[in-house]
Design a protein around this motif. Structure first.
Motif, mmCIF file in Angstrom:
data_model
loop_
_atom_site.group_PDB
_atom_site.id
_atom_site.type_symbol
_atom_site.label_atom_id
_atom_site.label_comp_id
_atom_site.label_asym_id
_atom_site.label_seq_id
_atom_site.Cartn_x
_atom_site.Cartn_y
_atom_site.Cartn_z
ATOM 1 N N PRO A 65 -102.534 22.495 58.258
ATOM 2 C CA PRO A 65 -102.291 21.831 59.544
ATOM 3 C C PRO A 65 -103.458 21.906 60.507
ATOM 4 C CG PRO A 65 -100.379 23.109 58.867
ATOM 5 C CD PRO A 65 -101.472 23.444 57.904
ATOM 6 N N GLN B 116 -94.392 12.431 57.175
ATOM 7 C CA GLN B 116 -94.964 11.374 58.008
ATOM 8 C C GLN B 116 -95.828 10.437 57.173
ATOM 9 O OE1 GLN B 116 -97.648 12.628 61.066
ATOM 10 N NE2 GLN B 116 -97.476 10.719 62.214
ATOM 11 N N CYS B 117 -96.620 10.977 56.263
ATOM 12 C CA CYS B 117 -97.477 10.153 55.400
ATOM 13 C C CYS B 117 -96.623 9.202 54.567
ATOM 14 C CB CYS B 117 -98.322 11.049 54.501
ATOM 15 S SG CYS B 117 -99.410 10.131 53.381
ATOM 16 N N TYR C 213 -104.939 7.834 56.003
ATOM 17 C CA TYR C 213 -104.141 8.939 56.531
ATOM 18 C C TYR C 213 -104.765 10.285 56.172
ATOM 19 C CZ TYR C 213 -100.050 11.551 58.020
ATOM 20 O OH TYR C 213 -99.208 12.418 58.677
ATOM 21 N N TYR D 81 -105.509 13.344 58.775
ATOM 22 C CA TYR D 81 -104.672 14.544 58.769
ATOM 23 C C TYR D 81 -104.908 15.331 57.481
ATOM 24 C CZ TYR D 81 -102.102 12.218 62.528
ATOM 25 O OH TYR D 81 -101.747 11.597 63.698
ATOM 26 N N ARG E 124 -102.760 9.921 66.877
ATOM 27 C CA ARG E 124 -103.608 11.124 66.868
ATOM 28 C C ARG E 124 -104.057 11.492 68.282
ATOM 29 N NH1 ARG E 124 -108.636 10.781 64.229
ATOM 30 N NH2 ARG E 124 -108.681 13.028 63.860
ATOM 31 N N GLN F 75 -92.672 16.336 65.087
ATOM 32 C CA GLN F 75 -93.547 17.246 64.343
ATOM 33 C C GLN F 75 -92.966 17.628 62.987
ATOM 34 O OE1 GLN F 75 -96.954 18.660 65.649
ATOM 35 N NE2 GLN F 75 -96.421 16.536 66.109
ATOM 36 N N ARG G 102 -96.391 16.895 57.540
ATOM 37 C CA ARG G 102 -97.331 15.786 57.367
ATOM 38 C C ARG G 102 -96.989 14.920 56.142
ATOM 39 N NH1 ARG G 102 -99.408 15.186 62.236
ATOM 40 N NH2 ARG G 102 -100.727 16.924 62.920
ATOM 41 N N LEU H 220 -103.012 17.386 54.800
ATOM 42 C CA LEU H 220 -101.638 17.599 54.360
ATOM 43 C C LEU H 220 -101.333 19.059 54.060
ATOM 44 C CD1 LEU H 220 -101.061 14.592 51.902
ATOM 45 C CD2 LEU H 220 -100.414 14.771 54.304
#
Length: 692
Positions: free
Chosen positions: A525, A623-624, A516, A520, A443, A617, A620, A522
């Protein structure tokens, strides 16, 4: 961006706990390192039967097995069936004697006269002795097992006869007692004796004494270990103290038979109580299941023994014979090769072969345990504050209360439940803390705005691999905590086990998902983050429209979760594919300790893909998903230390071996994605050119 504070005082307490855990871990390592002698055992009856099959003298064959590496022979109790087959006694039913009398086939004057006088009863069993010593043992054992009122002497002298009031089929298989003749024969050939006595119904003190006095026919240092047969140890339930006293006085080791599922022991009432009563002079025994051994190639069986001795603290190896010869070899040559192969493999892996080693009554210092528990409490509170921040004063107060509740029973001389609780908390919290710290690092890097400059494959590989190493080392702190908190002889022998294995597999995945979602958003953004947005995101997930695609994804996730949880622990729920078994065997042979499949094939590669998702990028949600998968490896490598029977050094090396293979797996996954991406891009460009 919501800022999460790592309480420095709690971190200091965790470090102090780590130092104490390292001290206890080193003590445990030395205890484990000093117990490296393995006893190779075969059954006395197995060798005798093998000699009969091959037509060779049993004593000569015993000498060959001794030269091959067998140190001890297990002597089982006699039965009338065994005595009848060996010719040491003749056992007849009263019904068969009466039938012979009625048909005129009863030629022996003794039996003919007895039948004429009405002295033969159809429901009695008659035992004819062949020698005085064996007959004396048979008589004594039958009276002890059945009671003197059910055994009568019909004749003495050169051909003694007993009349026994019992069911013929059942009394044939009744355990009578150990044979002094067999015990002396074993010692005469240079072996140790491993007696296999059973308990008595309504056992009495004379019964216990009679079993152990039968062993007096040889020097007591020739009795290496007693391994009880049946569902109870000798003396259970009321005379365990007598059995324990006799075993302690004679210096006998207690053999504890590992369960076929390789978790604790076969069910024998009084086993662990007896082990504690003799101050844990005990050794774990393993034998390849009778139905399984014929399916194993000899090399695989040898490797299994090495793994059992290395990873499960097995020190009594009870080898079964092969009943079919290997190609180009006789049956005897096959079995001698098997025994010598096991011995050589143990020597190659730094074991010695002899009388089984045992652990001293080792228990870690209570004060060191108290420091570790304090560190564990601090870790739990720190994790809680990183999910839902609250004032430092409350963190200190909560840490003090939890630590006091857990430490007091430990310092009072007990505290097994407190230690289990602290170990469970460590197994869950430390891997989540390590991944949380790494997420926060990502982050900060993302907030600095320099991701695009670092999005090259080289940077992703280098920085991702470095981050994986650091995260793994931080997770290992939890493993050291567990290995120290439950560090005593009971756990090394697996008389006690770590509780909560299934929870350790599931809880970190849930917690890292919550972590998470606090870092962030989800769905937005640029939306808010932190613990306040957590509930909004969970609500959004709950209210998300359900499509066939979503249902399919949830179905796949459910199957994956079922396999993941079902493969954990020691249940027989989900079979392991044959290809994975072959991979395991290969890794066992080429690595110091075979790493967990879920680490190097799933978790660690997912970590590197999570790093790639961040730098490139990706969405999300993607990535999660990778972060949650990466959590599997971190939880697994900490959970490895919950197998307390495995030496702590081996657990540590297993984690490092998994890390090394995991990096390779991650690099392969990244290369595969790059290749697929290049092919897709090339295809897209070609399609556009065609359209133009």
């Amino acid at each position: 961006m919501t800022h999460f504070t790592y309480n420095r005082l709690l971190i200091v307490l965790i470090i102090l706990g780590l130092l104490a855990a390292a001290a206890v871990g080193w003590q445990r390592h030395k205890v484990e390192e000093n117990n490296s002698t393995v006893e190779l055992i075969m059954g006395y009856e197995d060798i005798v039967e093998l000699a009969q099959i091959a037509g060779v003298p049993p004593l000569r064959l015993m000498g060959q097995f001794k030269d091959a590496g067998i140190t001890s022979l297990a002597v089982y109790e006699l039965t009338l069936e065994k005595l009848n087959k060996s010719g040491k006694a003749t056992v007849l039913s009263g019904a068969s004697l009466l039938q012979q009398s009625q048909t005129g086939a009863l030629n022996d004057p003794f039996w003919r006269n007895l039948a004429a006088a009405g002295g033969i009863r159809a429901d009695d069993v008659y035992v004819i002795g062949r020698d005085k010593d064996s007959f004396a043992e048979i008589k004594s054992d039958l009276m002890r097992r059945l009671g003197p009122g059910r055994v009568a002497v019909l004749a003495e002298g050169d051909r003694p006869v007993l009349a026994v009031k019992a069911n013929y089929e059942k009394v044939l298989k009744e355990n009578l007692g150990l044979s002094a003749t067999e015990i002396k024969a074993v010692v005469a050939q240079g072996f140790y004796v491993v007696p296999r006595p059973s308990n008595y119904m309504k056992v009495t003190a004379p019964d216990v004494n009679a079993v152990l006095e039968r062993l007096n026919v040889v020097p007591q240092d020739k009795i290496s270990a007693i391994v009880f047969a049946g569902d109870e140890v000798l003396g259970y339930p009321d005379l365990l103290s007598l059995t324990a006293g006799q075993m302690k006085d004679r210096g006998f080791t207690l053999g504890m038979i590992e369960h076929p599922l390789q978790l604790q022991f076969v069910n024998q009432e009084g086993l662990t109580d007896l082990a504690a009563a003799i101050q844990y002079r005990a050794a774990r025994l393993y034998s390849i299941p009778q139905a399984e051994q014929p399916k194993l190639k000899m090399a695989d069986a040898v490797q299994r023994w090495v793994i059992a001795n290395q990873e499960r603290n097995i020190r009594l190896n009870l080898l079964r014979r092969y009943d079919k010869p290997a190609s180009g070899k006789t049956l005897i040559e096959t079995n001698l090769q098997y025994v010598s192969g096991v011995k050589q493999a143990l020597l190659d892996n730094h074991f010695t072969v002899g009388r089984a080693g045992t652990y001293p009554p080792y228990f870690a210092s209570r004060w060191l345990l108290a420091v570790i528990i304090l560190g564990s409490a601090a870790a739990g509170v720190l994790l809680l504050s990183l999910i839902h921040p609250f004032p430092a004063r409350r963190q200190y107060l909560l840490t003090a209360v939890i630590a006091a509740l857990l430490i007091f029973p430990v310092l009072s001389g007990g505290g097994d439940t407190a230690r289990q609780g602290a170990a469970l908390a460590s197994a869950i919290c430390f891997p989540v803390l390590s991944m949380t710290w790494q997420i926060d690092r990502w982050r900060r890097r993302e907030a600095s705005g320099n991701l695009e400059a670092s999005a090259g494959i080289r940077n992703i590989v280098v920085q991702g691999s470095g981050a994986l190493v650091i995260t793994t080392l931080l997770s290992l702190v939890g493993g050291l905590y567990i290995g120290a908190l439950l560090s005593d002889v009971r756990f090394l022998l697996e008389m006690e086990i770590f509780r909560g294995v299934k929870l350790v597999f599931v809880a970190p995945l849930v917690l890292i998902t919550l972590v998470y979602l606090t870092r962030y958003n989800l769905f937005e953004p640029t939306g808010p983050t932190g613990s306040k947005s957590l509930w909004r995101q969970l609500t959004a997930i709950w209210e998300h429209p359900v499509t066939i695609k979503v249902l399919a994804l949830f179905g796949a996730a459910a199957v994956a979760a079922w396999v993941y949880v079902g493969r954990s622990g020691h249940t027989a729920g989900i079979p392991v594919p044959a290809i994975e078994l072959k991979l395991r065997t290969f890794l066992e042979q080429v690595m110091y300790a075979r790493p967990r499949t879920k680490e190097f094939m799933i978790g660690h590669p997912a970590f590197l893909l999570a790093a790639m998702a961040l730098y490139r990028q990706w969405p999300r949600v993607v990535q999660c998903g990778f972060v949650v998968l990466a959590m599997i490896a971190q939880g697994s490598l900490v959970g490895t230390f919950a197998h307390l029977r495995t030496p702590v050094f081996m657990s540590f090396m297993r984690a490092l071996d998994g890390l090394a293979l995991g990096v390779i797996g991650g690099l392969t996954a990244i290369a595969g994605l790059c290749l697929v991406s290049a092919l897709v891009t090339k295809h897209t460009l070609r399609k556009k050119r065609v359209e133009r």
